[in-house]
Write an enzyme that holds these catalytic residues in place. Structure first.
Site, PDB file in Angstrom:
ATOM      1  N   HIS A 337       4.552  37.460 -39.305  1.00 41.62           N
ATOM      2  CA  HIS A 337       3.671  36.298 -39.143  1.00 41.62           C
ATOM      3  C   HIS A 337       2.590  36.412 -40.213  1.00 41.62           C
ATOM      4  CE1 HIS A 337       5.343  34.634 -35.485  1.00 41.62           C
ATOM      5  NE2 HIS A 337       5.264  35.795 -34.847  1.00 41.62           N
ATOM      6  N   CYS A 380       4.061  32.556 -42.663  1.00 39.19           N
ATOM      7  CA  CYS A 380       3.303  31.324 -42.827  1.00 39.19           C
ATOM      8  C   CYS A 380       2.080  31.579 -43.691  1.00 39.19           C
ATOM      9  CB  CYS A 380       2.857  30.799 -41.472  1.00 39.19           C
ATOM     10  SG  CYS A 380       4.218  30.067 -40.559  1.00 39.19           S
TER      11      CYS A 380
END
Length: 505
Positions: A337, A380
């Protein structure tokens, strides 16, 4: 009125202090060097901090509350783009104004660019070659200091770069192009125009450009200035478009025929300790990367579910590995992430991409100096978009606004040659991962490497194809899209030797 002026002045000085806090000693040294044509050597010698430079610039009336452009130009040239916001500028705004208002001479720009490409090993050679010209018992700490000494000795000047040319020829002929570019441009430009937009270490974003022209070994200048396609790209036209002539230089290839190709690290964070969701499908990506890079001849090591501190410690260990000396390149893939300019460790603490990459600069890892170092990040870079049903986003919570300030790939990449950073998505946006099939970006990367390496394509051409592939993909509802954004400071083409075995899948 006087109270307002006082407040304005106070705010201005506070801005300068905030900028000073964000600048490290190398930045201060670079600012000193770039100001050498504007401020006396004698005064610059006593500079200890950025604030000292600001005060000197204010004393000479180069800098005041109403006009901060020179400082913006200096920050732009040393690539501290994120600090421009504190002065109310953007990188693009500075680029626009340079033609009219730039104060750093073309000569000073050339010397600074040269210093950015001189490794510690080269510097040692240069000092040895110049030992008869340098003061006795003098030891240089940096390339910039050496250049200043040569200027003081009268061996180097705006209209006399012969010593530089001789040094470049003996130490690294590649450096000669920077000096030649300066000489060509200086001759071609009107006398009063002494500035060119900064080259940014030849940094480019593949998402914005066409691939190099096939078969020519050159990057097509019209690929970089499409608006000039109907007229001849003269030097002055290139200046107006904000590009440097260095894009015209012939791109040779990195040496990739050694006994060992190199090491490839894969960090695969799937499970997290708190609020971050499990990254389903990521193990498929890690396995695919391992298969493809092993096929390309690299020694692959995979690490699963590591904390930020563990990742940092492993980077330090790999940084100090002497075995890099016999390798052609280095590759690192991180699946996790993320936020803008950073990735999450298993412990949900952020680790900046720039910090990770900085372990492998020529100074910290001399065994990899002048060798290509590739980093691929599947994470991301923001939270713009809602999570779909069958496609997950690699963000903490895509529905919430990000607290992390925006960091572009060009700010994450170290300011020296031979790096490539492949990001799964542009800054501020999520990247998508299918919970069974894996991430769009990683699957496209592996697929295109297997297809195009056997055809002799270079890595930048391959990543352009990855862009096109990922850009075409949408989720099953047809509403979610993604666009990767690589950035690079590669000086040559990177072409993997064609493996003997067929592609793994």
């Amino acid at each position: 009125s006087s109270n307002m002026e006082c407040d304005f002045s106070l705010k201005f000085h506070q801005q300068l202090l905030l900028i000073d806090e964000d600048l490290v000693s190398e930045d201060v040294a670079a600012l000193k060097f770039l100001c050498a044509d504007l401020l006396p050597f004698k005064k610059l010698e006593h500079v200890k901090s950025a604030v000292d430079i600001f005060q000197l610039l204010m004393a000479e009336e180069y800098l005041n509350e109403e006009d901060t452009f020179l400082l913006a130009e200096l920050l732009y040239r040393i690539k501290c783009h994120s600090l421009l916001r504190k002065l109310g500028y953007t990188k693009e705004k500075v680029q626009e104004c340079l033609h009219e208002r730039g104060r750093v001479s073309l000569y000073r720009q050339m010397l600074y660019e040269l210093s950015e490409n001189i490794t510690n090993e080269m510097l040692t050679e240069i000092i040895f070659l110049l030992q008869n010209y340098l003061p006795k018992r003098w030891v240089t700490l940096s390339t910039l200091e050496l250049l200043i000494v040569l200027e003081k000795q009268g061996l180097l000047a705006e209209d006399n770069v012969q010593v530089l040319e001789e040094i470049c020829m003996k130490v690294s002929p590649d450096l000669l192009e920077t000096v030649n570019h300066y000489k060509r441009t200086k001759v071609s430009l009107p006398q009063q125009e002494n500035t060119l937009p900064v080259k940014e270490s030849s940094l480019s974003h593949i998402g914005d450009i066409a691939s190099p022209q096939k078969g020519t070994g050159r990057v097509g200048v019209l690929d970089f200035c499409p608006r000039l396609a109907l007229k001849k790209c003269s030097i002055n036209a290139l200046r107006l478009e904000g590009f440097s002539l260095s894009f015209l230089q012939k791109m040779t290839s990195y040496k990739m025929d050694g006994p060992h190709r190199g090491f490839c690290l894969i960090f695969n964070n799937v499970h997290f300790g708190g609020s971050l969701l499990e990254r389903k499908g990521s193990c498929k990506d890690a396995e695919e990367l391992e298969r493809v890079f092993t096929w390309l001849g690299l020694d692959v090591t995979t690490y699963t579910d590591r904390t930020s501190q563990e990742i940092e410690e492993l980077m330090r260990a790999w940084q100090n590995l002497q075995a890099h000396k016999d390798r052609d390149c280095f590759i690192c893939c991180i699946l996790s992430h993320g936020e803008s300019g950073a990735i999450y460790g298993k412990d949900e603490k952020l680790l900046s991409i720039r910090r990770i990459m900085s372990h492998f600069t020529a100074k910290k890892c001399p065994q990899l100096a002048e060798k290509p170092k590739l980093f691929f990040i599947q994470a991301c870079q923001g939270k713009e978009i809602q999570r779909p049903v069958y496609v997950e986003a690699d963000a903490q919570n895509p529905g919430l606004p990000s607290t992390q300030h925006s960091v572009s790939p060009s700010e994450s990449i170290p300011e020296e040659a031979d790096f490539l950073l492949g990001m799964a998505t542009i800054d501020g946006y999520v990247s998508f991962r299918h919970i069974e099939q894996g991430a769009w970006y990683i699957q496209a990367l592996c697929s295109k490497l297997q297809l195009l390496v056997p055809r002799g394509e270079d890595i930048l051409s391959i990543l352009t194809e990855v862009n096109e592939d990922v850009g075409r993909r949408v989720d099953r509802l047809g509403t979610k899209k993604q666009m990767p954004q690589p950035a690079y400071t590669l000086r040559r083409k990177l072409i993997f030797p064609i493996p003997r075995d067929p592609p793994p899948s």
